[in-house]
Write a protein that holds these residues in place. Structure first.
Motif, PDB file in Angstrom:
ATOM      1  N   LYS A 193       0.529  -4.780  -6.627  1.00  0.00           N
ATOM      2  CA  LYS A 193       0.981  -3.472  -7.121  1.00  0.00           C
ATOM      3  C   LYS A 193       2.501  -3.440  -7.135  1.00  0.00           C
ATOM      4  N   LEU A 194       3.091  -3.992  -6.061  1.00  0.00           N
ATOM      5  CA  LEU A 194       4.545  -3.961  -5.903  1.00  0.00           C
ATOM      6  C   LEU A 194       5.242  -4.691  -7.055  1.00  0.00           C
ATOM      7  N   TYR A 195       4.795  -5.901  -7.376  1.00  0.00           N
ATOM      8  CA  TYR A 195       5.541  -6.644  -8.400  1.00  0.00           C
ATOM      9  C   TYR A 195       5.225  -6.175  -9.824  1.00  0.00           C
ATOM     10  N   ASN A 196       4.181  -5.346  -9.964  1.00  0.00           N
ATOM     11  CA  ASN A 196       3.894  -4.796 -11.302  1.00  0.00           C
ATOM     12  C   ASN A 196       4.454  -3.389 -11.514  1.00  0.00           C
ATOM     13  N   GLU A 197       4.903  -2.741 -10.443  1.00  0.00           N
ATOM     14  CA  GLU A 197       5.291  -1.335 -10.515  1.00  0.00           C
ATOM     15  C   GLU A 197       6.581  -1.141 -11.331  1.00  0.00           C
ATOM     16  N   PHE A 253       7.603   2.147  -6.470  1.00  0.00           N
ATOM     17  CA  PHE A 253       7.890   0.809  -5.943  1.00  0.00           C
ATOM     18  C   PHE A 253       8.202   0.900  -4.440  1.00  0.00           C
ATOM     19  N   PHE A 254       9.099   1.837  -4.084  1.00  0.00           N
ATOM     20  CA  PHE A 254       9.476   1.929  -2.669  1.00  0.00           C
ATOM     21  C   PHE A 254       8.355   2.504  -1.805  1.00  0.00           C
ATOM     22  N   GLU A 255       7.463   3.285  -2.418  1.00  0.00           N
ATOM     23  CA  GLU A 255       6.275   3.721  -1.655  1.00  0.00           C
ATOM     24  C   GLU A 255       5.413   2.511  -1.277  1.00  0.00           C
ATOM     25  N   HIS A 256       5.187   1.624  -2.269  1.00  0.00           N
ATOM     26  CA  HIS A 256       4.381   0.413  -1.984  1.00  0.00           C
ATOM     27  C   HIS A 256       5.107  -0.463  -0.958  1.00  0.00           C
ATOM     28  N   TYR A 257       6.411  -0.576  -1.149  1.00  0.00           N
ATOM     29  CA  TYR A 257       7.219  -1.433  -0.278  1.00  0.00           C
ATOM     30  C   TYR A 257       7.126  -0.939   1.180  1.00  0.00           C
ATOM     31  N   ASP A 258       7.287   0.364   1.358  1.00  0.00           N
ATOM     32  CA  ASP A 258       7.233   0.921   2.723  1.00  0.00           C
ATOM     33  C   ASP A 258       5.844   0.750   3.327  1.00  0.00           C
ATOM     34  N   ILE A 292       3.730  -1.626   2.687  1.00  0.00           N
ATOM     35  CA  ILE A 292       3.564  -3.041   3.076  1.00  0.00           C
ATOM     36  C   ILE A 292       4.343  -3.311   4.366  1.00  0.00           C
ATOM     37  N   ARG A 293       5.563  -2.781   4.435  1.00  0.00           N
ATOM     38  CA  ARG A 293       6.395  -3.023   5.618  1.00  0.00           C
ATOM     39  C   ARG A 293       5.725  -2.434   6.875  1.00  0.00           C
ATOM     40  N   GLU A 294       5.150  -1.241   6.733  1.00  0.00           N
ATOM     41  CA  GLU A 294       4.467  -0.633   7.881  1.00  0.00           C
ATOM     42  C   GLU A 294       3.250  -1.466   8.298  1.00  0.00           C
ATOM     43  N   LYS A 295       2.533  -1.968   7.287  1.00  0.00           N
ATOM     44  CA  LYS A 295       1.337  -2.775   7.593  1.00  0.00           C
ATOM     45  C   LYS A 295       1.742  -4.084   8.284  1.00  0.00           C
ATOM     46  N   THR A 336       1.363 -16.934   3.784  1.00  0.00           N
ATOM     47  CA  THR A 336       1.375 -16.804   2.313  1.00  0.00           C
ATOM     48  C   THR A 336       1.918 -15.436   1.888  1.00  0.00           C
ATOM     49  N   ILE A 337       1.741 -14.443   2.746  1.00  0.00           N
ATOM     50  CA  ILE A 337       2.290 -13.101   2.465  1.00  0.00           C
ATOM     51  C   ILE A 337       3.808 -13.135   2.611  1.00  0.00           C
ATOM     52  N   PHE A 338       4.267 -13.757   3.714  1.00  0.00           N
ATOM     53  CA  PHE A 338       5.712 -13.802   3.940  1.00  0.00           C
ATOM     54  C   PHE A 338       6.431 -14.557   2.820  1.00  0.00           C
ATOM     55  N   ARG A 339       5.733 -15.533   2.228  1.00  0.00           N
ATOM     56  CA  ARG A 339       6.398 -16.319   1.186  1.00  0.00           C
ATOM     57  C   ARG A 339       6.857 -15.428   0.020  1.00  0.00           C
ATOM     58  N   TYR A 340       6.072 -14.394  -0.306  1.00  0.00           N
ATOM     59  CA  TYR A 340       6.489 -13.471  -1.366  1.00  0.00           C
ATOM     60  C   TYR A 340       7.820 -12.817  -1.023  1.00  0.00           C
ATOM     61  N   PHE A 341       7.953 -12.415   0.250  1.00  0.00           N
ATOM     62  CA  PHE A 341       9.162 -11.689   0.649  1.00  0.00           C
ATOM     63  C   PHE A 341      10.336 -12.625   0.880  1.00  0.00           C
ATOM     64  N   ASN A 342      10.068 -13.894   1.185  1.00  0.00           N
ATOM     65  CA  ASN A 342      11.148 -14.884   1.263  1.00  0.00           C
ATOM     66  C   ASN A 342      11.816 -15.009  -0.099  1.00  0.00           C
ATOM     67  N   VAL A 343      10.995 -15.063  -1.138  1.00  0.00           N
ATOM     68  CA  VAL A 343      11.544 -15.252  -2.488  1.00  0.00           C
ATOM     69  C   VAL A 343      12.288 -13.985  -2.934  1.00  0.00           C
ATOM     70  N   ILE A 344      11.732 -12.816  -2.606  1.00  0.00           N
ATOM     71  CA  ILE A 344      12.429 -11.562  -2.957  1.00  0.00           C
ATOM     72  C   ILE A 344      13.784 -11.510  -2.231  1.00  0.00           C
ATOM     73  N   ALA A 345      13.797 -11.903  -0.954  1.00  0.00           N
ATOM     74  CA  ALA A 345      15.060 -11.859  -0.183  1.00  0.00           C
ATOM     75  C   ALA A 345      16.063 -12.892  -0.712  1.00  0.00           C
ATOM     76  N   LYS A 346      15.535 -13.996  -1.244  1.00  0.00           N
ATOM     77  CA  LYS A 346      16.435 -15.049  -1.771  1.00  0.00           C
ATOM     78  C   LYS A 346      17.133 -14.613  -3.052  1.00  0.00           C
ATOM     79  N   TYR A 347      16.438 -13.831  -3.876  1.00  0.00           N
ATOM     80  CA  TYR A 347      16.984 -13.504  -5.197  1.00  0.00           C
ATOM     81  C   TYR A 347      17.384 -12.032  -5.364  1.00  0.00           C
ATOM     82  N   SER A 348      17.394 -11.266  -4.260  1.00  0.00           N
ATOM     83  CA  SER A 348      17.832  -9.866  -4.362  1.00  0.00           C
ATOM     84  C   SER A 348      18.396  -9.438  -3.015  1.00  0.00           C
ATOM     85  N   SER A 349      18.838  -8.198  -2.934  1.00  0.00           N
ATOM     86  CA  SER A 349      19.365  -7.736  -1.645  1.00  0.00           C
ATOM     87  C   SER A 349      18.262  -7.068  -0.808  1.00  0.00           C
TER      88      SER A 349
END
Ligand code: GSH
Length: 219
Positions: free
Chosen positions: A106-110, A116-121, A123-126, A153-166
């Motif tokens: 949902k996050l990467y399609n939003e 987007f930030f609702e989904h992000y929060d 996920i972060r809470e979970k 495998t979940i963290f890998r998504y966020f590693n890539v987001i952190a690598k290419y964004s703030s």
């Protein structure tokens, strides 16, 4: 015994199966397919049209959890706790991880920033909640198990987001970062993806033309 894992380069469910194969030193082959152009032989073999599937001399297995359980069982069952309650508890949190993967799609399609930030929060809470269940450097303490493979495998998504964004999910959450760091020291976790995984996942994110795409840039 000859095993072949039918795979797709970016699939987290494939990755969890590969991690379990590698953790158990199980000889196997991998056949990568393009999900946007599924070969006819694959459509015949995969009842759900999804990867992973595991070809074994006895037949085909599908659903990554089932594949992981099977691989673990034929190798001495060391990737689950022995205690029945603890094993069931691990399975509960594995299911929870699969739920987080649905939120990630949902996050990467939003397209909408607020949603987007609702989904992000969420996920972060979970991730925060499951991290609080951790009993040591890994989920169950000192031993890496299937549940850890799922969260890697979940963290890998966020590693890539952190690598290419703030956007860095680990910044305010040192416990999540510690777990991520322990997981990514495992050769099995490192070895679960192709060499240019990060660039390919970036390309996949950018193609969505979503709010996340707008945050990412090639470095
Ligand atoms: N519940 C399945 C989920 C597998 C899954 O969703 N795989 C995706 C790729 S990550 C897939 O093959 N999708 C089919 C498609 O894109 O057509 C499992 O755990 O194996």
């Amino acid at each position: 015994m000859k095993l072949n894992l039918i795979s797709f380069e970016l699939c987290p469910y494939v990755q969890r199966s590969i991690i379990v194969l590698l953790e158990n030193d199980i000889m196997h082959e991998r056949t990568y397919i393009d999900l946007s152009d599924k070969p006819d032989w694959f459509k015949k073999k995969s009842p759900l049209g999804k990867v992973p599937i595991l070809e074994t001399p006895s037949g085909i297995l599908f659903e990554s959890n089932v594949i992981c359980e099977y691989l673990n069982e034929i190798s001495g069952s060391k990737l689950h706790p022995d205690d029945s309650f603890e094993k069931a508890r691990n399975r509960s949190w594995i299911e929870y991880g699969s739920g987080i993967l649905s939120l990630i799609s949902k996050l990467y399609n939003e397209k909408d920033e607020g949603l987007f930030f609702e989904h992000y929060d969420e996920i972060r809470e979970k991730l925060d909640l499951v991290t609080q269940e951790r009993k040591g450097i890994y989920f169950n303490g000192e031993k890496f198990m299937i549940v850890d493979a799922v969260y890697a495998t979940i963290f890998r998504y966020f590693n890539v987001i952190a690598k290419y964004s703030s956007l860095n999910i680990y910044k305010l959450k040192p416990d999540i970062k510690d777990w991520r760091n322990s997981l990514f020291k495992r050769p099995s976790v490192e070895g679960a993806v192709i060499n240019d995984f990060d660039e390919k996942l970036l390309g996949f994110y950018l193609k969505r033309k979503s709010y996340l795409s707008s945050l990412l840039k090639k470095v």
